[in-house]
Scaffold this motif. Structure first.
Motif, PDB file in Angstrom:
ATOM      1  N   TRP A 169       0.842  -1.194   0.000  1.00 25.80           N
ATOM      2  CA  TRP A 169       0.000   0.000   0.000  1.00 25.80           C
ATOM      3  C   TRP A 169       0.879   1.246   0.000  1.00 25.80           C
ATOM      4  O   TRP A 169       2.058   1.195   0.324  1.00 25.80           O
ATOM      5  CB  TRP A 169      -0.918   0.015   1.223  1.00 25.80           C
ATOM      6  N   SER A 170       0.282   2.370  -0.340  1.00 19.51           N
ATOM      7  CA  SER A 170       1.025   3.624  -0.365  1.00 19.51           C
ATOM      8  C   SER A 170       1.255   4.132   1.055  1.00 19.51           C
ATOM      9  O   SER A 170       0.390   4.019   1.917  1.00 19.51           O
ATOM     10  CB  SER A 170       0.259   4.681  -1.168  1.00 19.51           C
ATOM     11  N   ALA A 171       2.433   4.697   1.281  1.00 19.40           N
ATOM     12  CA  ALA A 171       2.764   5.329   2.556  1.00 19.40           C
ATOM     13  C   ALA A 171       2.853   6.830   2.331  1.00 19.40           C
ATOM     14  O   ALA A 171       3.524   7.280   1.396  1.00 19.40           O
ATOM     15  CB  ALA A 171       4.092   4.792   3.087  1.00 19.40           C
ATOM     16  N   SER A 172       2.184   7.602   3.165  1.00 12.91           N
ATOM     17  CA  SER A 172       2.168   9.050   2.976  1.00 12.91           C
ATOM     18  C   SER A 172       3.531   9.648   3.311  1.00 12.91           C
ATOM     19  O   SER A 172       4.310   9.084   4.090  1.00 12.91           O
ATOM     20  CB  SER A 172       1.100   9.699   3.853  1.00 12.91           C
ATOM     21  N   GLY A 207      14.826  -5.253  -9.745  1.00 12.13           N
ATOM     22  CA  GLY A 207      13.437  -5.322 -10.186  1.00 12.13           C
ATOM     23  C   GLY A 207      12.450  -4.618  -9.280  1.00 12.13           C
ATOM     24  O   GLY A 207      11.239  -4.744  -9.468  1.00 12.13           O
ATOM     25  N   LEU A 208      12.945  -3.864  -8.297  1.00 13.23           N
ATOM     26  CA  LEU A 208      12.043  -3.152  -7.403  1.00 13.23           C
ATOM     27  C   LEU A 208      12.087  -1.660  -7.689  1.00 13.23           C
ATOM     28  O   LEU A 208      13.121  -1.119  -8.081  1.00 13.23           O
ATOM     29  CB  LEU A 208      12.419  -3.391  -5.937  1.00 13.23           C
ATOM     30  N   GLU A 209      10.968  -1.015  -7.480  1.00  8.05           N
ATOM     31  CA  GLU A 209      10.936   0.428  -7.641  1.00  8.05           C
ATOM     32  C   GLU A 209      10.089   1.061  -6.547  1.00  8.05           C
ATOM     33  O   GLU A 209       9.182   0.432  -5.992  1.00  8.05           O
ATOM     34  CB  GLU A 209      10.405   0.822  -9.013  1.00  8.05           C
ATOM     35  N   ILE A 210      10.439   2.283  -6.232  1.00  7.19           N
ATOM     36  CA  ILE A 210       9.654   3.081  -5.293  1.00  7.19           C
ATOM     37  C   ILE A 210       8.811   4.021  -6.140  1.00  7.19           C
ATOM     38  O   ILE A 210       9.327   4.963  -6.747  1.00  7.19           O
ATOM     39  CB  ILE A 210      10.553   3.859  -4.324  1.00  7.19           C
ATOM     40  N   GLU A 211       7.541   3.729  -6.197  1.00  3.69           N
ATOM     41  CA  GLU A 211       6.628   4.466  -7.062  1.00  3.69           C
ATOM     42  C   GLU A 211       6.057   5.678  -6.335  1.00  3.69           C
ATOM     43  O   GLU A 211       5.573   5.562  -5.203  1.00  3.69           O
ATOM     44  CB  GLU A 211       5.488   3.548  -7.496  1.00  3.69           C
ATOM     45  N   ALA A 212       6.129   6.837  -6.972  1.00  4.82           N
ATOM     46  CA  ALA A 212       5.544   8.048  -6.397  1.00  4.82           C
ATOM     47  C   ALA A 212       4.037   8.033  -6.620  1.00  4.82           C
ATOM     48  O   ALA A 212       3.566   7.792  -7.735  1.00  4.82           O
ATOM     49  CB  ALA A 212       6.157   9.284  -7.036  1.00  4.82           C
ATOM     50  N   VAL A 213       3.296   8.256  -5.556  1.00  7.25           N
ATOM     51  CA  VAL A 213       1.836   8.358  -5.641  1.00  7.25           C
ATOM     52  C   VAL A 213       1.501   9.844  -5.565  1.00  7.25           C
ATOM     53  O   VAL A 213       1.671  10.475  -4.519  1.00  7.25           O
ATOM     54  CB  VAL A 213       1.154   7.583  -4.499  1.00  7.25           C
ATOM     55  N   ARG A 214       1.069  10.388  -6.653  1.00  7.43           N
ATOM     56  CA  ARG A 214       0.922  11.837  -6.784  1.00  7.43           C
ATOM     57  C   ARG A 214       0.056  12.429  -5.672  1.00  7.43           C
ATOM     58  O   ARG A 214      -1.047  11.960  -5.407  1.00  7.43           O
ATOM     59  CB  ARG A 214       0.312  12.176  -8.148  1.00  7.43           C
ATOM     60  N   GLY A 215       0.603  13.457  -5.038  1.00  9.06           N
ATOM     61  CA  GLY A 215      -0.129  14.165  -4.000  1.00  9.06           C
ATOM     62  C   GLY A 215      -0.240  13.421  -2.686  1.00  9.06           C
ATOM     63  O   GLY A 215      -0.935  13.877  -1.773  1.00  9.06           O
ATOM     64  N   TYR A 216       0.444  12.276  -2.567  1.00  9.19           N
ATOM     65  CA  TYR A 216       0.298  11.490  -1.336  1.00  9.19           C
ATOM     66  C   TYR A 216       1.640  11.015  -0.784  1.00  9.19           C
ATOM     67  O   TYR A 216       2.048  11.435   0.291  1.00  9.19           O
ATOM     68  CB  TYR A 216      -0.608  10.288  -1.595  1.00  9.19           C
ATOM     69  N   GLY A 217       2.312  10.125  -1.504  1.00  4.25           N
ATOM     70  CA  GLY A 217       3.545   9.570  -0.956  1.00  4.25           C
ATOM     71  C   GLY A 217       4.189   8.580  -1.897  1.00  4.25           C
ATOM     72  O   GLY A 217       4.311   8.839  -3.098  1.00  4.25           O
ATOM     73  N   TYR A 218       4.538   7.390  -1.369  1.00  9.42           N
ATOM     74  CA  TYR A 218       5.270   6.402  -2.152  1.00  9.42           C
ATOM     75  C   TYR A 218       4.817   4.993  -1.789  1.00  9.42           C
ATOM     76  O   TYR A 218       4.285   4.752  -0.704  1.00  9.42           O
ATOM     77  CB  TYR A 218       6.779   6.509  -1.883  1.00  9.42           C
ATOM     78  N   ARG A 219       5.067   4.067  -2.726  1.00 13.95           N
ATOM     79  CA  ARG A 219       4.869   2.657  -2.408  1.00 13.95           C
ATOM     80  C   ARG A 219       5.972   1.837  -3.053  1.00 13.95           C
ATOM     81  O   ARG A 219       6.520   2.206  -4.101  1.00 13.95           O
ATOM     82  CB  ARG A 219       3.491   2.160  -2.844  1.00 13.95           C
ATOM     83  N   LEU A 220       6.299   0.732  -2.405  1.00 12.96           N
ATOM     84  CA  LEU A 220       7.330  -0.176  -2.889  1.00 12.96           C
ATOM     85  C   LEU A 220       6.663  -1.291  -3.679  1.00 12.96           C
ATOM     86  O   LEU A 220       5.706  -1.902  -3.205  1.00 12.96           O
ATOM     87  CB  LEU A 220       8.101  -0.760  -1.704  1.00 12.96           C
ATOM     88  N   ARG A 221       7.150  -1.557  -4.893  1.00  9.69           N
ATOM     89  CA  ARG A 221       6.560  -2.641  -5.675  1.00  9.69           C
ATOM     90  C   ARG A 221       7.623  -3.355  -6.497  1.00  9.69           C
ATOM     91  O   ARG A 221       8.669  -2.789  -6.826  1.00  9.69           O
ATOM     92  CB  ARG A 221       5.443  -2.127  -6.581  1.00  9.69           C
ATOM     93  N   TYR A 222       7.316  -4.606  -6.803  1.00  6.90           N
ATOM     94  CA  TYR A 222       8.168  -5.443  -7.640  1.00  6.90           C
ATOM     95  C   TYR A 222       7.576  -5.423  -9.035  1.00  6.90           C
ATOM     96  O   TYR A 222       6.412  -5.778  -9.233  1.00  6.90           O
ATOM     97  CB  TYR A 222       8.208  -6.864  -7.072  1.00  6.90           C
ATOM     98  N   ARG A 223       8.351  -5.006 -10.009  1.00  5.00           N
ATOM     99  CA  ARG A 223       7.809  -4.790 -11.351  1.00  5.00           C
ATOM    100  C   ARG A 223       7.210  -6.056 -11.958  1.00  5.00           C
ATOM    101  O   ARG A 223       6.243  -6.001 -12.704  1.00  5.00           O
ATOM    102  CB  ARG A 223       8.904  -4.246 -12.273  1.00  5.00           C
ATOM    103  N   LEU A 224       7.755  -7.221 -11.629  1.00  7.48           N
ATOM    104  CA  LEU A 224       7.263  -8.460 -12.228  1.00  7.48           C
ATOM    105  C   LEU A 224       5.951  -8.919 -11.618  1.00  7.48           C
ATOM    106  O   LEU A 224       5.367  -9.904 -12.061  1.00  7.48           O
ATOM    107  CB  LEU A 224       8.316  -9.560 -12.096  1.00  7.48           C
ATOM    108  N   ASP A 225       5.461  -8.205 -10.563  1.00  9.97           N
ATOM    109  CA  ASP A 225       4.160  -8.543  -9.983  1.00  9.97           C
ATOM    110  C   ASP A 225       3.013  -8.069 -10.858  1.00  9.97           C
ATOM    111  O   ASP A 225       1.860  -8.426 -10.642  1.00  9.97           O
ATOM    112  CB  ASP A 225       4.011  -7.910  -8.592  1.00  9.97           C
TER     113      ASP A 225
END
Length: 226
Positions: A169-172, A207-225
């Motif tokens: 989930w996204s973390a603020s 294969g991991l990235e920290i995705e920016a969630v616009r206006g909120y924060g970030y989430r960690l995800r594995y691209r192959l998921d």
């Protein structure tokens, strides 16, 4: 761990804050009973452990200790005291302290007592967390790629822990800032972005990235998921 340090002696507080933060903890500091009570009321679910001095300028730390134990929050409390009489120590344990340290004390002993209090408050087995090829050992606070340990700086590790604890989930940004810096550390508004950028650089090849969630924060995800 997220700690609340309640200590009014300035010189001692400075030493403890420096040591605890260098050890990887996030620490909020309260020099008075009133400020400590305010922090506890507003942030009680965030703290893993309280380091509590008894003799404070505006009252006794035992009043906060009783308030903590009257709540439904399971948090460890390590008391700092200049009192060395057996009856004083027995009283502190009876009103809810998990352990105590008699001043003066060594930082090594402080670390050992903190580890012991933390163990008492583990309510479930510690489980290794995984995301993609990475695994995180919360007991030793280490990140692994197969049999190789990923070397992370203190703030990078706390950021990684905060993101993996969010379970996809996204973390603020506010949550991440509190986890990395606490409430009384000075840090610029873009400090989180700096650490995110550095951590991204260490994760991208796996294969991991920290995705920016616009206006909120970030989430960690594995691209192959995907």
């Amino acid at each position: 761990m997220r700690l609340l340090l309640v200590e009014d002696t300035q010189d001692l507080a400075v030493v403890l804050l420096k040591h605890l933060r260098q050890s990887g903890h996030t620490v909020d500091h309260a020099p008075t009973l009133k400020l400590a009570g305010g922090l506890w009321s507003s942030e009680k679910d965030a703290y893993d452990l309280i380091i509590l001095d008894i003799e404070l300028p505006d009252g006794l730390g035992t009043s906060l200790l009783k308030e903590v134990r009257a709540s439904d929050v399971a948090v460890g409390v390590l008391v700092l005291t200049a009192r060395s009489q057996i009856e004083d120590k027995v009283y502190l344990l009876d009103v809810g302290a998990d352990d105590y340290l008699t001043k003066p004390f060594s930082l090594d002993e402080l670390d050992a007592r903190l580890r012991a209090v933390k163990r008492r408050h583990i309510s479930k087995p510690v489980v290794t967390q995984s995301v993609g090829p990475l695994s995180y050992d919360p007991t030793n606070r280490t990140v692994w790629i197969g049999s190789d340990q990923l070397q992370l700086r203190s703030q990078e590790l706390k950021l990684f822990e905060s993101l993996i604890d969010s379970n996809g989930w996204s973390a603020s940004k506010e949550y991440l800032f509190d986890r990395l810096y606490g409430l009384d550390q000075d840090a610029s508004a873009n400090a989180i972005e700096v650490h995110v950028s550095r951590l991204r650089g260490k994760l991208v090849d796996h294969g991991l990235e920290i995705e920016a969630v616009r206006g909120y924060g970030y989430r960690l995800r594995y691209r192959l998921d995907e």
